[in-house]
Design a protein around this motif. Sequence first.
Motif, PDB file in Angstrom:
ATOM      1  N   ASP A   1       0.780  -0.976  -0.052  1.00  0.00           N
ATOM      2  CA  ASP A   1      -0.153   0.179   0.010  1.00  0.00           C
ATOM      3  C   ASP A   1       0.830   1.128  -0.012  1.00  0.00           C
ATOM      4  N   TYR A   2       1.900   1.170  -0.919  1.00  0.00           N
ATOM      5  CA  TYR A   2       2.759   2.178  -0.851  1.00  0.00           C
ATOM      6  C   TYR A   2       3.489   2.283  -2.240  1.00  0.00           C
ATOM      7  N   ASN A   3       3.576   3.694  -2.757  1.00  0.00           N
ATOM      8  CA  ASN A   3       4.151   3.987  -4.149  1.00  0.00           C
ATOM      9  C   ASN A   3       5.475   4.297  -3.753  1.00  0.00           C
ATOM     10  N   PHE A   4       6.424   3.567  -4.416  1.00  0.00           N
ATOM     11  CA  PHE A   4       7.595   3.817  -4.384  1.00  0.00           C
ATOM     12  C   PHE A   4       8.135   4.980  -5.498  1.00  0.00           C
TER      13      PHE A   4
ATOM     14  N   GLU B   1      10.942   0.796   7.622  1.00  0.00           N
ATOM     15  CA  GLU B   1       9.966   2.207   7.699  1.00  0.00           C
ATOM     16  C   GLU B   1       8.568   1.776   7.334  1.00  0.00           C
ATOM     17  N   LEU B   2       8.328   0.705   6.262  1.00  0.00           N
ATOM     18  CA  LEU B   2       6.955   0.492   5.867  1.00  0.00           C
ATOM     19  C   LEU B   2       6.144  -0.140   7.047  1.00  0.00           C
ATOM     20  N   VAL B   3       6.784  -0.870   7.602  1.00  0.00           N
ATOM     21  CA  VAL B   3       6.222  -1.820   8.781  1.00  0.00           C
ATOM     22  C   VAL B   3       5.664  -0.722   9.857  1.00  0.00           C
ATOM     23  N   ASP B   4       6.744   0.239  10.392  1.00  0.00           N
ATOM     24  CA  ASP B   4       6.445   1.185  11.269  1.00  0.00           C
ATOM     25  C   ASP B   4       5.272   2.231  10.818  1.00  0.00           C
ATOM     26  N   ARG B   5       5.250   2.543   9.713  1.00  0.00           N
ATOM     27  CA  ARG B   5       4.188   3.409   9.071  1.00  0.00           C
ATOM     28  C   ARG B   5       2.711   2.595   9.098  1.00  0.00           C
ATOM     29  N   LYS B   6       2.835   1.170   8.797  1.00  0.00           N
ATOM     30  CA  LYS B   6       1.532   0.518   8.791  1.00  0.00           C
ATOM     31  C   LYS B   6       1.072   0.403  10.096  1.00  0.00           C
ATOM     32  N   LYS B   7       1.816   0.037  11.176  1.00  0.00           N
ATOM     33  CA  LYS B   7       1.388  -0.110  12.563  1.00  0.00           C
ATOM     34  C   LYS B   7       0.737   1.312  13.102  1.00  0.00           C
ATOM     35  N   VAL B   8       1.099   2.188  12.719  1.00  0.00           N
ATOM     36  CA  VAL B   8       0.606   3.645  12.953  1.00  0.00           C
ATOM     37  C   VAL B   8      -0.681   3.790  12.255  1.00  0.00           C
ATOM     38  N   GLU B   9      -0.761   3.424  11.050  1.00  0.00           N
ATOM     39  CA  GLU B   9      -2.049   3.558  10.425  1.00  0.00           C
ATOM     40  C   GLU B   9      -2.980   2.648  11.021  1.00  0.00           C
ATOM     41  N   MET B  10      -2.868   1.566  11.355  1.00  0.00           N
ATOM     42  CA  MET B  10      -3.543   0.335  11.761  1.00  0.00           C
ATOM     43  C   MET B  10      -4.008   0.792  13.134  1.00  0.00           C
ATOM     44  N   SER B  11      -3.237   1.551  13.967  1.00  0.00           N
ATOM     45  CA  SER B  11      -3.394   1.727  15.367  1.00  0.00           C
ATOM     46  C   SER B  11      -4.563   2.931  15.342  1.00  0.00           C
TER      47      SER B  11
ATOM     48  N   MET C   1       1.093  -6.593   3.417  1.00  0.00           N
ATOM     49  CA  MET C   1       1.770  -6.025   4.868  1.00  0.00           C
ATOM     50  C   MET C   1       0.849  -5.851   6.008  1.00  0.00           C
ATOM     51  N   SER C   2      -0.294  -5.157   5.920  1.00  0.00           N
ATOM     52  CA  SER C   2      -1.355  -5.148   6.863  1.00  0.00           C
ATOM     53  C   SER C   2      -1.815  -6.589   7.347  1.00  0.00           C
ATOM     54  N   LEU C   3      -1.588  -7.629   6.347  1.00  0.00           N
ATOM     55  CA  LEU C   3      -2.189  -8.878   6.864  1.00  0.00           C
ATOM     56  C   LEU C   3      -1.022  -9.333   7.830  1.00  0.00           C
ATOM     57  N   LEU C   4       0.134  -9.301   7.610  1.00  0.00           N
ATOM     58  CA  LEU C   4       1.361  -9.514   8.549  1.00  0.00           C
ATOM     59  C   LEU C   4       1.326  -8.736   9.581  1.00  0.00           C
TER      60      LEU C   4
ATOM     61  N   GLU D   1      11.947  -9.390  12.650  1.00  0.00           N
ATOM     62  CA  GLU D   1      12.808  -9.923  11.543  1.00  0.00           C
ATOM     63  C   GLU D   1      12.162 -10.886  10.604  1.00  0.00           C
ATOM     64  N   GLU D   2      11.419 -11.829  10.960  1.00  0.00           N
ATOM     65  CA  GLU D   2      10.556 -12.770   9.883  1.00  0.00           C
ATOM     66  C   GLU D   2       9.859 -11.867   9.010  1.00  0.00           C
ATOM     67  N   MET D   3       9.106 -10.841   9.464  1.00  0.00           N
ATOM     68  CA  MET D   3       8.232 -10.030   8.944  1.00  0.00           C
ATOM     69  C   MET D   3       9.003  -8.988   7.775  1.00  0.00           C
ATOM     70  N   PHE D   4      10.184  -8.560   8.203  1.00  0.00           N
ATOM     71  CA  PHE D   4      11.168  -7.880   7.266  1.00  0.00           C
ATOM     72  C   PHE D   4      11.523  -8.780   6.161  1.00  0.00           C
ATOM     73  N   ALA D   5      11.862 -10.048   6.511  1.00  0.00           N
ATOM     74  CA  ALA D   5      12.210 -11.080   5.403  1.00  0.00           C
ATOM     75  C   ALA D   5      10.989 -11.198   4.655  1.00  0.00           C
ATOM     76  N   GLN D   6       9.988 -11.446   5.048  1.00  0.00           N
ATOM     77  CA  GLN D   6       8.834 -11.753   4.092  1.00  0.00           C
ATOM     78  C   GLN D   6       8.691 -10.861   3.023  1.00  0.00           C
ATOM     79  N   MET D   7       8.952  -9.368   3.446  1.00  0.00           N
ATOM     80  CA  MET D   7       8.661  -8.272   2.565  1.00  0.00           C
ATOM     81  C   MET D   7      10.033  -8.343   1.481  1.00  0.00           C
ATOM     82  N   SER D   8      10.920  -8.621   2.107  1.00  0.00           N
ATOM     83  CA  SER D   8      12.111  -8.715   1.172  1.00  0.00           C
ATOM     84  C   SER D   8      11.827  -9.573   0.051  1.00  0.00           C
TER      85      SER D   8
END
Length: 544
Positions: A192-195, A267-277, A286-289, A305-312
């Motif tokens: 949910d992010y435009n690079f 950075e994306l995970v931190d941003r998504k956590k804030v949005e979902m909170s 990413m929202s699912l994870l 660490e596993e979440m970042f690896a899934q995203m990679s």
Amino acid sequence: MDSLLVAGAFSAIVALYLAYRRSSRISLADVPGPEPESFLLGNLRQIFQGQAGEADFKWQEYYDSGAIRIKAPFGEDRLMVSDPKALQYIFQTNPRNFQQPPQDREILRTLLGPGIAWADAHVHMRHRKVMTPAFGIKETKALLPIFRGCVERLSVKWKELVTETSDQSIVLNVPKWLSRATLDVIGEAAFDYNFGALEKTESELGRAYENLMSDAFAAPTPLRIFIQGTMHLLPCRLIRYLLDNIPVSALGRLRSSRGVIDKVAKELVDRKKVEMSMGGSGKDVMSLLVRANASENASSKLSDEEMFAQMSTIMFAGHESTSTSLSWVFYELAKHPEVQSRMRAEIREWETTIRKRGDSEFSMTDYEGMGYTLAVIKEILRLHPIGYHMVRQPRTDDVLPLSKTLLTISGKLVNELPIPEGCKIIVSVAGYQRNMDVWGPNAHEFYPERWLKMGMPNEKNSSVGVVGNLMTFSAGLRSCMGWRIAMAEIQTFLIDFVSNFEFSLTDEAKRIRREACLVMVPMIEGEEEKGVQLPLRISLAARE
């Protein structure tokens, strides 16, 4: 003195036991295969320094077999397999007995982190359980507008470049453009992010991925081949330490790229956590994870660490693999203008049908209805599988069934092959997908019509992969979860680009190599130092 006698007797017993184990262990010595080039490299130089699948095709034809013994350093026997029944057994019938070799998993960990590509056994099952809901049919359909948006942006850019030239055509390095476009696709679809990769001429993430695999794995020296061929003799902890610390340029390239990708993921995970909170409820991967990680159920949780690896892993598989597959599609279309014209006619006919019914966009049902376009895609996936090799090894002694009788060196005819615990099995995806017993005598030819015929050869053999009996997306428990998304994305790109553009070969494109660097990428013979290249001439397709 007595203690020395005891120690000597014990040592002798151990030596005798080890000798007995070696002599009684299942042997591949009776399986036909090429003579090793040397004791230190065996046949590995032919595999690693040739084009992807080149040695596989040669040996498969010479020995008329889908099971071939090859030599690794120090005379170690390995098995190259392209027999459909054996592959079905490894990936579907008894997959839990066939693991990725630990040293190969460590390379994947260095490249992608401890994600689903690296995970084994129950850890892999946990990762897959968490991620599977994001890759269904409904979820794929929901992504079509994102695909179309990115495709349209790239299409507009190409049209501008073409119309600015005096002869209304331009030569473009197709993989570079496609990589930027598919990076934008995966950013929006999965995170949910435009690079903004298409808008930015340079970006830190884009640089991290550019020529990553060719820089790290292409054209290995004999020393690197020897090290890779003997790495399994070292303890895994030592392998991990060396991969993380040894000052080698190829590994440094992997580590630096991984650092950039992990930083973006965090950075994306931190941003998504804030949005979902704050009440957000996105449907992207990413929202699912993030939601799964907030679960109290341990079987539904991933570490950070596993979440970042899934995203990679998703970023790599979702944009590099797709863009490379698309590059091979455009390469074959440029080589076969008659196929390109037939595809264009089918696509435009469907465009008319859609307008008549009052719709403005293609649906998934429309995609499936374009029989010839789908046949072309499957034929390219067959001829040019990005993952041309996979490696597996049995946890215990096992027996591989064979679809074709094997004549052994001693003259026996066998329909199954005993294999010892720990034997390295090179799964030749490239070889299987050119196997004439499966695909017919024209298996090496680009022939999309094979997919339109009833009773095609591969239907008579064992079922293997998730798409068209192909192994391009692997099979069984470790099949690619995103295969539906990849197919829909490829179809979306092709429908727009074949309708609007015409692709033709340049002189440089006539010297394309299928470079083997863990994945198969296009490079120009004699210009390997420039990395991934596929320069094609592009012009606007005429309309009546």
